[in-house]
Design an enzyme around this catalytic site. Structure first.
Site, PDB file in Angstrom:
ATOM      1  N   CYS A 105      43.035  34.978  21.874  1.00 26.93           N
ATOM      2  CA  CYS A 105      41.604  34.618  21.960  1.00 26.93           C
ATOM      3  C   CYS A 105      40.799  35.724  22.655  1.00 26.93           C
ATOM      4  O   CYS A 105      40.968  35.957  23.853  1.00 26.93           O
ATOM      5  CB  CYS A 105      41.500  33.291  22.713  1.00 26.93           C
ATOM      6  SG  CYS A 105      39.854  32.846  23.264  1.00 26.93           S
TER       7      CYS A 105
ATOM      8  N   CYS B  99      38.614  34.611  25.544  1.00 22.88           N
ATOM      9  CA  CYS B  99      39.466  34.264  26.702  1.00 22.88           C
ATOM     10  C   CYS B  99      39.775  35.523  27.509  1.00 22.88           C
ATOM     11  O   CYS B  99      39.752  35.508  28.740  1.00 22.88           O
ATOM     12  CB  CYS B  99      40.781  33.625  26.247  1.00 22.88           C
ATOM     13  SG  CYS B  99      40.566  32.075  25.353  1.00 22.88           S
TER      14      CYS B  99
END
Length: 104
Positions: free
Chosen positions: A31, A34
């Protein structure tokens, strides 16, 4: 204190039984957003030691916890106080917004 890796095995001890508020970062290695928020989360973990805990939950490894908290998008940041969710934010957030979540 660095961030704590939260799993279903230590969730009760580290989160539910914590005397301090706990910032949870639901994330995954693939991600991009993230990875963008991770340095901020790590900074907060250092700055808040003794006042709050910061835990990271890898949604790929801990799908049971992600499901329990209905995490549909990552990164999801969640603050738990006294075993209850007190604040939630989805997506990358500025540091001041994340710190504000811990004050609620």
């Amino acid at each position: 204190m660095a961030t704590i890796k939260i799993t279903k095995n230590n969730f009760e001890k580290e989160v539910l039984n914590s005397k301090e508020p706990v910032l949870l970062d639901f994330w995954a290695s693939w991600c991009g957003p993230c990875r963008m928020v991770a340095p901020t989360v790590d900074e907060i973990a250092e700055e808040m030691k003794g006042t709050a805990k910061v835990g990271k939950i890898n949604v790929d490894e801990e799908s049971e916890l992600a499901s329990k908290f209905r995490v549909m998008s990552i990164p999801t940041l969640m603050v738990m106080k006294d075993g209850k969710v007190s604040a939630t934010a989805i997506g990358v957030r500025p540091k001041k917004d994340i710190l504000r979540m811990l004050e609620v």
